[in-house]
Motif scaffolding. Structure first.
Motif, PDB file in Angstrom:
ATOM      1  N   UNK A  51      -5.557  -8.737   2.076  1.00  0.00           N
ATOM      2  CA  UNK A  51      -4.819  -7.768   1.270  1.00  0.00           C
ATOM      3  C   UNK A  51      -5.804  -7.102   0.326  1.00  0.00           C
ATOM      4  N   UNK A  52      -5.899  -5.796   0.404  1.00  0.00           N
ATOM      5  CA  UNK A  52      -6.806  -5.043  -0.464  1.00  0.00           C
ATOM      6  C   UNK A  52      -5.991  -4.224  -1.448  1.00  0.00           C
ATOM      7  N   UNK A  53      -6.263  -4.438  -2.733  1.00  0.00           N
ATOM      8  CA  UNK A  53      -5.599  -3.712  -3.810  1.00  0.00           C
ATOM      9  C   UNK A  53      -6.606  -3.532  -4.932  1.00  0.00           C
ATOM     10  N   UNK A  54      -6.473  -2.469  -5.727  1.00  0.00           N
ATOM     11  CA  UNK A  54      -7.420  -2.286  -6.832  1.00  0.00           C
ATOM     12  C   UNK A  54      -7.197  -3.341  -7.917  1.00  0.00           C
ATOM     13  N   UNK A  55      -8.277  -3.748  -8.571  1.00  0.00           N
ATOM     14  CA  UNK A  55      -8.131  -4.696  -9.681  1.00  0.00           C
ATOM     15  C   UNK A  55      -7.431  -4.041 -10.853  1.00  0.00           C
ATOM     16  N   UNK A  56      -7.737  -2.758 -11.084  1.00  0.00           N
ATOM     17  CA  UNK A  56      -7.117  -2.008 -12.174  1.00  0.00           C
ATOM     18  C   UNK A  56      -6.546  -0.721 -11.601  1.00  0.00           C
ATOM     19  N   UNK A  66      -3.711  -1.917   1.089  1.00  0.00           N
ATOM     20  CA  UNK A  66      -3.931  -2.007   2.531  1.00  0.00           C
ATOM     21  C   UNK A  66      -3.929  -3.475   2.928  1.00  0.00           C
ATOM     22  N   UNK A  67      -3.454  -3.714   4.136  1.00  0.00           N
ATOM     23  CA  UNK A  67      -3.363  -5.080   4.635  1.00  0.00           C
ATOM     24  C   UNK A  67      -3.869  -5.103   6.066  1.00  0.00           C
ATOM     25  N   UNK A  68      -4.616  -6.152   6.382  1.00  0.00           N
ATOM     26  CA  UNK A  68      -5.111  -6.385   7.731  1.00  0.00           C
ATOM     27  C   UNK A  68      -4.649  -7.774   8.151  1.00  0.00           C
ATOM     28  N   UNK A  69      -3.862  -7.810   9.216  1.00  0.00           N
ATOM     29  CA  UNK A  69      -3.276  -9.075   9.652  1.00  0.00           C
ATOM     30  C   UNK A  69      -3.401  -9.213  11.162  1.00  0.00           C
ATOM     31  N   UNK A  70      -4.582  -9.601  11.665  1.00  0.00           N
ATOM     32  CA  UNK A  70      -4.746  -9.773  13.107  1.00  0.00           C
ATOM     33  C   UNK A  70      -3.773 -10.817  13.656  1.00  0.00           C
ATOM     34  N   UNK A  71      -3.052 -10.453  14.693  1.00  0.00           N
ATOM     35  CA  UNK A  71      -2.109 -11.377  15.314  1.00  0.00           C
ATOM     36  C   UNK A  71      -0.746 -11.409  14.656  1.00  0.00           C
ATOM     37  N   UNK A  72      -0.460 -10.473  13.755  1.00  0.00           N
ATOM     38  CA  UNK A  72       0.832 -10.473  13.052  1.00  0.00           C
ATOM     39  C   UNK A  72       1.840  -9.594  13.773  1.00  0.00           C
ATOM     40  N   UNK A  73       3.095 -10.006  13.724  1.00  0.00           N
ATOM     41  CA  UNK A  73       4.186  -9.193  14.244  1.00  0.00           C
ATOM     42  C   UNK A  73       4.756  -8.308  13.148  1.00  0.00           C
ATOM     43  N   UNK A  74       4.749  -8.813  11.906  1.00  0.00           N
ATOM     44  CA  UNK A  74       5.208  -8.022  10.773  1.00  0.00           C
ATOM     45  C   UNK A  74       4.545  -8.508   9.504  1.00  0.00           C
ATOM     46  N   UNK A  75       4.492  -7.625   8.512  1.00  0.00           N
ATOM     47  CA  UNK A  75       3.969  -7.959   7.188  1.00  0.00           C
ATOM     48  C   UNK A  75       4.973  -7.460   6.167  1.00  0.00           C
ATOM     49  N   UNK A  84      12.860  -5.140  -8.588  1.00  0.00           N
ATOM     50  CA  UNK A  84      13.202  -5.569  -7.230  1.00  0.00           C
ATOM     51  C   UNK A  84      11.869  -5.856  -6.538  1.00  0.00           C
ATOM     52  N   UNK A  85      11.567  -7.120  -6.230  1.00  0.00           N
ATOM     53  CA  UNK A  85      10.234  -7.475  -5.733  1.00  0.00           C
ATOM     54  C   UNK A  85       9.930  -7.024  -4.308  1.00  0.00           C
ATOM     55  N   UNK A  86      10.944  -6.789  -3.475  1.00  0.00           N
ATOM     56  CA  UNK A  86      10.714  -6.361  -2.096  1.00  0.00           C
ATOM     57  C   UNK A  86      10.171  -4.941  -2.106  1.00  0.00           C
ATOM     58  N   UNK A  87       8.973  -4.733  -1.573  1.00  0.00           N
ATOM     59  CA  UNK A  87       8.360  -3.409  -1.591  1.00  0.00           C
ATOM     60  C   UNK A  87       8.433  -2.768  -0.208  1.00  0.00           C
ATOM     61  N   UNK A  88       7.975  -3.454   0.828  1.00  0.00           N
ATOM     62  CA  UNK A  88       7.931  -2.862   2.167  1.00  0.00           C
ATOM     63  C   UNK A  88       7.884  -3.952   3.226  1.00  0.00           C
ATOM     64  N   UNK A  89       8.378  -3.616   4.407  1.00  0.00           N
ATOM     65  CA  UNK A  89       8.225  -4.456   5.595  1.00  0.00           C
ATOM     66  C   UNK A  89       7.605  -3.573   6.662  1.00  0.00           C
ATOM     67  N   UNK A  90       6.478  -4.001   7.186  1.00  0.00           N
ATOM     68  CA  UNK A  90       5.742  -3.248   8.195  1.00  0.00           C
ATOM     69  C   UNK A  90       5.793  -4.048   9.490  1.00  0.00           C
ATOM     70  N   UNK A  97      -2.822  -1.915  17.716  1.00  0.00           N
ATOM     71  CA  UNK A  97      -3.461  -3.166  18.120  1.00  0.00           C
ATOM     72  C   UNK A  97      -4.316  -3.795  17.027  1.00  0.00           C
ATOM     73  N   UNK A  98      -4.732  -3.028  16.017  1.00  0.00           N
ATOM     74  CA  UNK A  98      -5.577  -3.593  14.966  1.00  0.00           C
ATOM     75  C   UNK A  98      -4.771  -4.361  13.934  1.00  0.00           C
ATOM     76  N   UNK A  99      -3.461  -4.159  13.894  1.00  0.00           N
ATOM     77  CA  UNK A  99      -2.561  -4.832  12.941  1.00  0.00           C
ATOM     78  C   UNK A  99      -2.998  -4.569  11.501  1.00  0.00           C
ATOM     79  N   UNK A 100      -3.314  -3.313  11.201  1.00  0.00           N
ATOM     80  CA  UNK A 100      -3.656  -2.907   9.842  1.00  0.00           C
ATOM     81  C   UNK A 100      -2.705  -1.801   9.402  1.00  0.00           C
ATOM     82  N   UNK A 101      -2.479  -1.736   8.099  1.00  0.00           N
ATOM     83  CA  UNK A 101      -1.623  -0.693   7.538  1.00  0.00           C
ATOM     84  C   UNK A 101      -2.053  -0.444   6.102  1.00  0.00           C
TER      85      UNK A 101
END
Length: 140
Positions: A51-56, A66-75, A84-90, A97-101
């Motif tokens: 999971x890539x996010x800015x520190x500030x 951005x998220x990279x999850x090789x082998x994931x069906x959903x993130x 409301x803590x739910x932000x997104x479902x990808x 095929x790269x499983x990145x978003x």
């Protein structure tokens, strides 16, 4: 004998200690509840997804994630400090095929962003990143 409020508190705390409860039950946060609902109360592992996010983040209205999850069906993305803590479902399909978003999310204040991935084998993986927000994005 006259009981004062202090006497009643002492007797009540003694009764709790005698009952063996020792401590009161902990209550889960809305984020923990949402993650438990997604995973079916399975504790996710760590280390497989990134999971890539800015520190500030200078503005909480548009925080790049951005998220990279090789082998994931959903993130699923969660922000534990938002109302409301739910932000997104990808959901990933054969055309990704790269499983990145990557996306931009709104954060109300300084908080953790959490990504929970359901892998193709049914297991769950988790990653988190702390983001310091200087101007809130949810009315803050």
């Amino acid at each position: 004998m006259e009981l004062t409020r202090r006497d009643l508190l002492v007797l009540g705390s003694g009764a709790v200690a005698a009952a063996g409860t020792g401590s009161l039950p902990a209550f889960a946060t809305p984020t923990e509840d949402a993650i438990a609902a997604l995973t079916g109360n399975v504790v996710p592992g760590e280390g497989v997804i990134a999971l890539n996010a800015p520190e500030i983040a200078e503005n909480g209205n548009t925080v790049p994630i951005s998220v990279s999850a090789p082998g994931a069906a959903l993130v699923a993305l969660f922000a534990d400090g938002n109302p409301v803590p739910d932000v997104a479902v990808i959901r990933f399909g054969p055309l990704n095929p790269t499983r990145t978003a990557s996306t931009r999310i709104r954060l109300a204040r300084t908080q953790n962003v959490i990504a929970v991935a359901q892998m193709e084998d049914g297991s769950f993986q988790m990653a988190r990143a702390a983001v310091k927000v200087t101007i809130g994005g949810c009315g803050g």
